[in-house]
Design an enzyme around this catalytic site. Structure first.
Site, PDB file in Angstrom:
ATOM      1  N   TYR A 213      13.670   9.370  21.766  1.00 48.15           N
ATOM      2  CA  TYR A 213      14.436   9.852  22.907  1.00 48.15           C
ATOM      3  C   TYR A 213      15.573  10.729  22.383  1.00 48.15           C
ATOM      4  O   TYR A 213      16.490  10.253  21.718  1.00 48.15           O
ATOM      5  CB  TYR A 213      14.995   8.697  23.728  1.00 48.15           C
ATOM      6  N   HIS A 401      11.329   4.504  39.163  1.00 53.70           N
ATOM      7  CA  HIS A 401      11.443   4.230  37.731  1.00 53.70           C
ATOM      8  C   HIS A 401      11.445   2.730  37.463  1.00 53.70           C
ATOM      9  O   HIS A 401      12.317   1.999  37.915  1.00 53.70           O
ATOM     10  CB  HIS A 401      12.710   4.845  37.156  1.00 53.70           C
TER      11      HIS A 401
END
Length: 624
Positions: A213, A401
């Site tokens: 990430y 999400h």
């Protein structure tokens, strides 16, 4: 019940990037490269009833298309076709596992055109109904679906596909076939002038790890007056298409906190991150491999440039480097189009669902579909609209999400005692961090309530999962903009401790002051009478179906803490659990359209001949 969707496409391809010798047979509003190498491209269009697809493949072998609830052959709705001896052939099949897919009893794919050309290219054009309402077929939904592709080097030896006709390669691709804003509604107004700026990684070298990430903090354009963002699209570095899993661009609070590193980058959620994520929590846009560009409706733009508007953005890119290659340099990111010619409405975004908490989000092991939710109260919605002097807002898109265990997210909508149709009921296999445009904008009025319910499959888990590993959030993109940004709930700490007392935890160690729970989790809170932490005690229980159902009911009926954030104001209130009087019952399906299709046709002519339906049925009969 099917809870996930994926598309399986079997194609023949080579390893270098190539271009099709055939242009598409008509103008298509949507297209997607499937294999990142230019060997296979899918074009499509759809209306309320049918979807037409045209597949171009660097192949002279068989090609297939299907929808799978698991991302594998099991339970898949599969279409296989090829061109042989000048004839186009297509078959409708279903998967029964990792083995040869048998023919469906009813053939529901229509071959419109099939041809081969120089360079080894094949084109198949076909259509099917979006929902055939037949058991062997799966519905194409407005959610992102996984495309899994593979290829064979040759056509079947005979006139029928046999178990010996194996593919030689397979891969994955995510595409949202139906979840697009109407092209006419999002067209740029005549004469509108645009400027653009890029937000990219700046050339990051990927580490040799499977998941990375990456975050970069960048300034927005330095403008002295209000502007509107009208389009956001991905710019993926050529050759790295398979590495960029998804991108999120968040707005950051202004002014920036001390220590923020503008134009600097690092690993997200780590000490090298350019800024603490807590200062950049409001998404502006989310892209993944299944999404096209986001172009706002013609009268809507996302505002920036005024006093109080964010001046910085945090770009987050999730790289999937499954082979753990070292030394890959990537400069992917997003291209943002904006204008100084203001549109009628400002766009906004707010989040609802369950607040992020390690203490109040708990998922037991062995649950096939464990629900956890949170809601946006009618008071918070009413106060936000009244503060902005508005009678309603219109939701145009949503983004759900969860993390690894999430299988389904539903956003419920209540008005008074009645539940209205869902804003979204996402059943896809991998829906997370995907922007889904609603087919029709949904009006939210004062007194309405929104509730997100996420369901988690923990069947392969042997221990509890907490809020440090899972989440349940839905982002609603809407207009006109209010100051509402966060509208979420979680069970109160007292409610959680009362629940856990029923599962063998000593009460003396679950009633500290609420502030004592700050930055803690159940692995840190120790029941000294047992010499174990709360997590250990919970995992010692036998979590059978009865226990799981009881815990679910206790969580859903517990008293909650509600957070309503509007501008710089954050209001926390405590309230009883939401009670639904008249739940929404979806209308039964109306299935009055069926395609009876040829298995064989002449190529490249149209290969569907309604006058030969009896012949087609006879062919199906003898094949079966």
């Amino acid at each position: 019940m099917l809870t996930r969707a994926a598309i399986i496409i079997f194609v023949l391809a080579s390893l270098r990037r190539v271009s099709s010798k055939f242009p598409p047979t008509q103008q298509y509003p949507y297209q997607q490269e499937l294999d990142h190498g230019g060997h296979a491209t899918l074009y499509w269009n759809y209306d309320d009833t049918y979807i037409t697809m045209e597949l171009h493949v660097k192949s002279t072998g068989w090609i297939g298309l299907g929808i799978s609830p698991t991302g594998t052959m099991k339970g898949a709705d599969i279409y296989v076709g090829w061109v042989k001896d000048g004839r186009g052939i297509i078959t409708d099949r279903h998967g029964v596992g990792n083995e040869f897919p048998p023919l469906d009893k009813v053939q529901n794919v229509e071959l419109l055109l099939a041809k081969e050309g120089e360079g080894g290219w094949t084109v198949l054009k076909f259509r099917r109904t979006i929902d055939t309402c037949i058991d062997d077929d799966l519905q194409i939904t407005r959610t992102t679906m996984q495309f899994i592709y593979a290829w064979a080097k040759e056509d079947p030896v005979g006139n029928e596909l046999k178990p010996s006709d194996k593919h030689t390669f397979k891969g994955k691709r995510d595409i949202n076939l139906l979840g697009h804003l109407n092209v006419e509604k999002t067209a740029f107004p005549p004469g509108e002038q645009h400027q653009k700026f890029r937000v990219t990684s700046g050339g990051v070298t990927l580490p040799p790890q499977e998941t990375f990430y990456f975050c970069r903090l960048v300034p927005m354009p330095d403008v002295s007056e209000k502007h509107h963002i009208v389009r956001i699209e991905a710019v993926i570095q050529s050759g790295n298409e398979a590495l960029v899993h998804h991108m999120v661009i968040n707005q950051c609070a202004h002014p920036l906190p001390a220590g923020a590193l503008v134009n600097q980058s690092g690993e997200c959620y780590s000490s090298t991150a350019p800024i603490d994520h807590a200062n950049c929590v409001q998404p502006l846009f989310v892209w993944d491999q299944g999404n096209a560009a986001n172009q706002f409706p013609t009268e809507v733009g996302f505002p920036f440039g005024e006093a109080g508007d964010p001046k910085y953005l945090l770009l987050e890119i999730h790289f999937d480097n499954h082979e753990k290659h070292a030394g890959i340099v990537d400069d992917s990111g997003l291209l943002i189009t904006y204008t100084s010619q203001l549109r009628k409405y400002d766009a906004g975004m707010f989040s609802t669902g369950h607040l992020m908490s390690e203490l109040t989000m708990i998922i037991p092991p062995g649950a096939p579909s464990f629900p956890i939710g949170g809601y946006c109260s009618q008071k918070c919605i009413t106060d936000s609209l009244e503060a902005s002097n508005m009678e309603e807002i219109r939701v145009m898109a949503v983004m759900s999400h969860t993390n690894d265990l999430g299988e389904n997210v539903t956003l419920h909508h209540y008005r008074g005692e009645d539940e209205l149709p869902y804003l979204t009921n996402d059943l896809s296999d991998d829906f997370n961090k995907r922007l889904h445009f609603l087919q029709e904008e949904v009006v939210i009025k004062p007194g309405d309530t929104l509730r997100a319910i996420c369901k988690y499959n923990s069947m392969d888990q042997d221990k509890f999962t907490y809020g440090d590993k899972e989440m349940c959030v839905v982002y609603a993109f809407y207009y006109p903009r209010t100051k509402l940004s966060v509208c979420q709930t979680q069970p109160t700490i007292k409610a959680m401790t009362d629940i856990l007392l029923k599962y063998g935890v000593n009460s003396r160690y679950l009633r500290p002051r609420p502030t004592a729970f700050s930055d803690q989790n159940w692995k840190m809170i120790v029941d000294s009478s047992e010499g174990k932490n709360v997590d250990q005690i919970l995992n010692e229980q036998t979590w059978n179906e009865t226990m799981i159902s009881m815990l679910s009911e206790q969580l859903s009926s517990s008293r909650v803490m509600h957070i309503c954030s509007s501008g710089s104001t954050r209001i926390a209130t405590f309230m009883d659990a939401l009670v639904v009087t008249n739940p929404y019952v979806p209308s039964p399906k109306v299935c009055n359209v069926t395609i009876n299709v040829t298995l064989h046709g002449e190529a490249p002519r149209l290969a569907a001949y309604p006058g030969f339906i009896l012949i087609h049925l006879a062919i199906i009969y003898f094949v079966l």
